[in-house]
Design a protein around this motif. Structure first.
Motif, PDB file in Angstrom:
ATOM      1  N   ARG B  73      -8.381   4.628  -8.015  1.00 16.70           N
ATOM      2  CA  ARG B  73      -9.396   5.314  -7.203  1.00 16.70           C
ATOM      3  C   ARG B  73      -9.310   4.793  -5.783  1.00 16.70           C
ATOM      4  O   ARG B  73      -8.654   3.775  -5.533  1.00 16.70           O
ATOM      5  N   PRO B  74      -9.981   5.477  -4.837  1.00 12.50           N
ATOM      6  CA  PRO B  74      -9.852   5.067  -3.428  1.00 12.50           C
ATOM      7  C   PRO B  74     -10.235   3.601  -3.192  1.00 12.50           C
ATOM      8  O   PRO B  74      -9.726   2.980  -2.265  1.00 12.50           O
ATOM      9  N   ASP B  75     -11.128   3.043  -4.026  1.00 13.68           N
ATOM     10  CA  ASP B  75     -11.590   1.680  -3.774  1.00 13.68           C
ATOM     11  C   ASP B  75     -11.075   0.677  -4.807  1.00 13.68           C
ATOM     12  O   ASP B  75     -11.512  -0.464  -4.825  1.00 13.68           O
ATOM     13  N   GLY B  76     -10.173   1.104  -5.667  1.00 13.26           N
ATOM     14  CA  GLY B  76      -9.647   0.135  -6.622  1.00 13.26           C
ATOM     15  C   GLY B  76      -9.200   0.763  -7.926  1.00 13.26           C
ATOM     16  O   GLY B  76      -8.876   1.952  -7.976  1.00 13.26           O
ATOM     17  N   LEU B  77      -9.198  -0.052  -8.963  1.00 16.46           N
ATOM     18  CA  LEU B  77      -8.762   0.382 -10.289  1.00 16.46           C
ATOM     19  C   LEU B  77      -9.951   0.382 -11.238  1.00 16.46           C
ATOM     20  O   LEU B  77     -10.744  -0.564 -11.252  1.00 16.46           O
ATOM     21  N   CYS B  78     -10.090   1.447 -12.034  1.00 13.38           N
ATOM     22  CA  CYS B  78     -11.203   1.530 -12.967  1.00 13.38           C
ATOM     23  C   CYS B  78     -10.682   1.897 -14.353  1.00 13.38           C
ATOM     24  O   CYS B  78      -9.735   2.665 -14.499  1.00 13.38           O
ATOM     25  N   ARG B  79     -11.356   1.333 -15.335  1.00 15.55           N
ATOM     26  CA  ARG B  79     -11.108   1.726 -16.723  1.00 15.55           C
ATOM     27  C   ARG B  79     -12.448   1.706 -17.431  1.00 15.55           C
ATOM     28  O   ARG B  79     -13.073   0.654 -17.546  1.00 15.55           O
ATOM     29  N   GLY B  80     -12.871   2.877 -17.909  1.00 21.29           N
ATOM     30  CA  GLY B  80     -14.193   2.983 -18.518  1.00 21.29           C
ATOM     31  C   GLY B  80     -15.251   2.550 -17.520  1.00 21.29           C
ATOM     32  O   GLY B  80     -15.269   3.001 -16.377  1.00 21.29           O
ATOM     33  N   GLN B  81     -16.116   1.641 -17.936  1.00 28.15           N
ATOM     34  CA  GLN B  81     -17.198   1.165 -17.075  1.00 28.15           C
ATOM     35  C   GLN B  81     -16.733   0.055 -16.143  1.00 28.15           C
ATOM     36  O   GLN B  81     -17.494  -0.411 -15.296  1.00 28.15           O
ATOM     37  N   SER B  82     -15.516  -0.389 -16.319  1.00 26.92           N
ATOM     38  CA  SER B  82     -15.066  -1.582 -15.631  1.00 26.92           C
ATOM     39  C   SER B  82     -14.197  -1.217 -14.435  1.00 26.92           C
ATOM     40  O   SER B  82     -13.228  -0.477 -14.566  1.00 26.92           O
ATOM     41  N   CYS B  83     -14.577  -1.720 -13.234  1.00 29.65           N
ATOM     42  CA  CYS B  83     -13.808  -1.447 -12.031  1.00 29.65           C
ATOM     43  C   CYS B  83     -13.400  -2.751 -11.350  1.00 29.65           C
ATOM     44  O   CYS B  83     -14.172  -3.700 -11.311  1.00 29.65           O
ATOM     45  N   VAL B  84     -12.197  -2.777 -10.827  1.00 25.60           N
ATOM     46  CA  VAL B  84     -11.696  -3.913 -10.071  1.00 25.60           C
ATOM     47  C   VAL B  84     -11.428  -3.427  -8.650  1.00 25.60           C
ATOM     48  O   VAL B  84     -10.537  -2.614  -8.435  1.00 25.60           O
ATOM     49  N   PRO B  85     -12.244  -3.890  -7.676  1.00 22.31           N
ATOM     50  CA  PRO B  85     -12.026  -3.444  -6.296  1.00 22.31           C
ATOM     51  C   PRO B  85     -10.670  -3.908  -5.780  1.00 22.31           C
ATOM     52  O   PRO B  85     -10.239  -5.021  -6.069  1.00 22.31           O
ATOM     53  N   VAL B  86     -10.009  -3.048  -5.028  1.00 26.19           N
ATOM     54  CA  VAL B  86      -8.760  -3.416  -4.360  1.00 26.19           C
ATOM     55  C   VAL B  86      -8.936  -3.061  -2.884  1.00 26.19           C
ATOM     56  O   VAL B  86      -9.208  -1.904  -2.556  1.00 26.19           O
ATOM     57  N   ARG B  87      -8.849  -4.088  -2.008  1.00 29.36           N
ATOM     58  CA  ARG B  87      -9.173  -3.894  -0.599  1.00 29.36           C
ATOM     59  C   ARG B  87      -8.313  -2.783   0.007  1.00 29.36           C
ATOM     60  O   ARG B  87      -8.804  -1.918   0.694  1.00 29.36           O
ATOM     61  N   ASP B  88      -7.020  -2.829  -0.265  1.00 28.60           N
ATOM     62  CA  ASP B  88      -6.125  -1.822   0.299  1.00 28.60           C
ATOM     63  C   ASP B  88      -5.301  -1.201  -0.824  1.00 28.60           C
ATOM     64  O   ASP B  88      -4.220  -1.685  -1.144  1.00 28.60           O
ATOM     65  N   PRO B  89      -5.828  -0.118  -1.445  1.00 24.26           N
ATOM     66  CA  PRO B  89      -5.125   0.477  -2.590  1.00 24.26           C
ATOM     67  C   PRO B  89      -3.718   0.961  -2.255  1.00 24.26           C
ATOM     68  O   PRO B  89      -2.917   1.178  -3.165  1.00 24.26           O
ATOM     69  N   ASP B  90      -3.402   1.098  -0.965  1.00 29.85           N
ATOM     70  CA  ASP B  90      -2.056   1.523  -0.587  1.00 29.85           C
ATOM     71  C   ASP B  90      -0.986   0.530  -1.052  1.00 29.85           C
ATOM     72  O   ASP B  90       0.161   0.913  -1.266  1.00 29.85           O
ATOM     73  N   VAL B  91      -1.380  -0.756  -1.209  1.00 26.16           N
ATOM     74  CA  VAL B  91      -0.387  -1.737  -1.656  1.00 26.16           C
ATOM     75  C   VAL B  91       0.058  -1.456  -3.091  1.00 26.16           C
ATOM     76  O   VAL B  91       1.057  -1.982  -3.551  1.00 26.16           O
ATOM     77  N   LEU B  92      -0.720  -0.629  -3.814  1.00 25.91           N
ATOM     78  CA  LEU B  92      -0.364  -0.303  -5.192  1.00 25.91           C
ATOM     79  C   LEU B  92       0.593   0.879  -5.272  1.00 25.91           C
ATOM     80  O   LEU B  92       1.066   1.211  -6.359  1.00 25.91           O
ATOM     81  N   LEU B  93       0.849   1.522  -4.121  1.00 24.76           N
ATOM     82  CA  LEU B  93       1.612   2.777  -4.123  1.00 24.76           C
ATOM     83  C   LEU B  93       2.950   2.639  -3.408  1.00 24.76           C
ATOM     84  O   LEU B  93       3.060   1.951  -2.400  1.00 24.76           O
ATOM     85  N   VAL B 103      -0.041  -3.425  -9.605  1.00 28.10           N
ATOM     86  CA  VAL B 103      -1.246  -3.193 -10.408  1.00 28.10           C
ATOM     87  C   VAL B 103      -1.561  -4.438 -11.237  1.00 28.10           C
ATOM     88  O   VAL B 103      -2.709  -4.890 -11.314  1.00 28.10           O
ATOM     89  N   ALA B 104      -0.527  -5.010 -11.864  1.00 25.41           N
ATOM     90  CA  ALA B 104      -0.728  -6.217 -12.668  1.00 25.41           C
ATOM     91  C   ALA B 104      -1.323  -7.332 -11.814  1.00 25.41           C
ATOM     92  O   ALA B 104      -2.250  -8.032 -12.240  1.00 25.41           O
ATOM     93  N   GLU B 105      -0.802  -7.486 -10.610  1.00 28.12           N
ATOM     94  CA  GLU B 105      -1.309  -8.516  -9.706  1.00 28.12           C
ATOM     95  C   GLU B 105      -2.778  -8.284  -9.375  1.00 28.12           C
ATOM     96  O   GLU B 105      -3.587  -9.209  -9.410  1.00 28.12           O
TER      97      GLU B 105
END
Lengths: 187, 169
Positions: B73-93, B103-105
């Motif tokens: 998602r624009p602000d991080g990674l989510c699974r079900g109710q659980s979200c992990v914010p990622v400051r700059d999601p572009d680093v995942l792409l 993503v693992a990192e």
């Protein structure tokens, strides 16, 4: 209720030890954990290890070495009767050995390095099953570097790396582990 | 040894599971990724599309979700109710594909990878495992017995259980 879990890749190796000899009236499930998933989830670092789980699936005693007898006592220094008597008190008298904080004090929690070692081991086993022993060995070696406290990785992979788990490679590992202050024990 | 305070503050979910991937290397990546991949998520195996590049695997975002449950998602990674914010999601792409190592990192999960056969393992995070242990709840499991019958911990609910881990080694 006893549930035995074999942390082995090789089914034949398990069958060699699982023969009912002498015949016993004790019947219990003997499960095979080739991927060491139960070891990873419960934090089991060596064998033989017991975990006590109550009627509501709460852990009342965390993973700890539990020898059935004193055959190797000179080597490991553990009196098997302590575990046996505590187990009798819990099963027969309903007296749990530890309260919640004491249970937590005895846990060896995971670390990023241990988890990385487990992932490398899992990859190595996968490569081995895929017929790539050279690549597998490189990842086993990486796993061993990352997780020096985990016997299921260090010693458990010896048969898969062509090493004798009762031979020189084991004693070399044992000396390294002891020199490092026996990590993973007496947490 | 990590302390329990750290374990209890972690965001990762307890059911975070092992993911194993096998892919055939491909080189052109534009949105939809060619190449067949096999993913093992805990005890499940899933076929996906993925590509090998350098020391990582690239997946279409939808494939990441299908294989691991994690959604970008624009602000991080989510699974079900659980979200992990990622400051700059572009680093995942990379070129619109998800970099699995990145993503693992971000999820603090270990990533093990063998290029060539392109097999990768996305392991459990130390926080997730330690948090589960500190909860003192026994993790459920299902394993085969020597005859191949599946046996689960939950088969024995209502009884005291002694797990005994042993081995041939």
């Amino acid at each position: 209720m006893l549930i035995a879990i074999a942390l082995d890749e090789d089914l034949d190796a398990i069958l060699h030890w699982a023969r009912d000899d002498p015949p016993s009236s004790l019947r219990y499930p003997l499960l095979v954990d080739r991927d060491l998933r139960v070891a990873e989830l419960y934090g089991i670092l060596n064998v033989p290890t017991s975990v006590w789980i109550d009627e509501e699936d709460n852990i009342v005693r965390p993973p700890a070495l539990a020898w059935a007898d004193d055959a190797y006592r000179e080597f490991h220094g553990i009196d098997s009767s302590v575990h046996r008597e505590a187990l009798r008190r819990w099963v027969v008298d309903g007296i749990a050995p530890l309260n919640g904080d004491a249970i937590r004090d005895q846990q060896w929690l995971s670390t990023p390095e241990l988890q990385a070692g487990r992932a490398e081991r899992r990859l190595a086993v996968h490569l081995l099953r895929d017929g790539r022993p050279d690549a597998a060995n490189r990842h086993f070696e990486r796993a061993i570097e990352l997780a020096p406290e985990d016997w299921t990785i260090q010693r458990g992979s010896m048969p898969l790396r062509g090493e004798d788990p009762f031979g020189p490679a084991f004693f070399a590992f044992y000396q390294r582990w002891e020199a490092a202050g026996r990590p993973g024990y007496g947490a | 040894m990590p302390d329990h305070a750290n374990a209890s503050t972690c965001r990762a979910t307890v059911d975070s599971v092992l993911t194993t991937l096998e892919v055939r290397p491909v080189h052109s990546i534009h949105g939809v990724i060619p190449g067949t991949a096999t993913l093992v998520v805990a005890d499940d195996t899933v076929e996906v599309n993925a590509a090998e590049r350098d020391r990582t695997l690239l997946l279409a975002p939808a494939e990441l979700t299908r294989a691991t449950g994690w959604e970008l998602r624009p602000d991080g990674l989510c699974r079900g109710q659980s979200c992990v914010p990622v400051r700059d999601p572009d680093v995942l792409l990379v070129d619109g594909a998800v970099d699995l190592r990145a993503v693992a990192e971000a999820l603090h999960q270990p990533f093990a990878f063998e290029p060539g056969p392109a097999i990768a393992v996305l392991g459990d995070s130390a926080m997730a495992v330690s948090e589960q242990m500190a909860s003192l709840r026994a993790p459920g499991f299902t394993l085969p017995d020597l005859d191949g019958n599946a046996v689960s911990l939950s088969d024995f609910v209502g009884r005291k259980k002694l797990l005994l881990a042993w081995s041939s080694w």
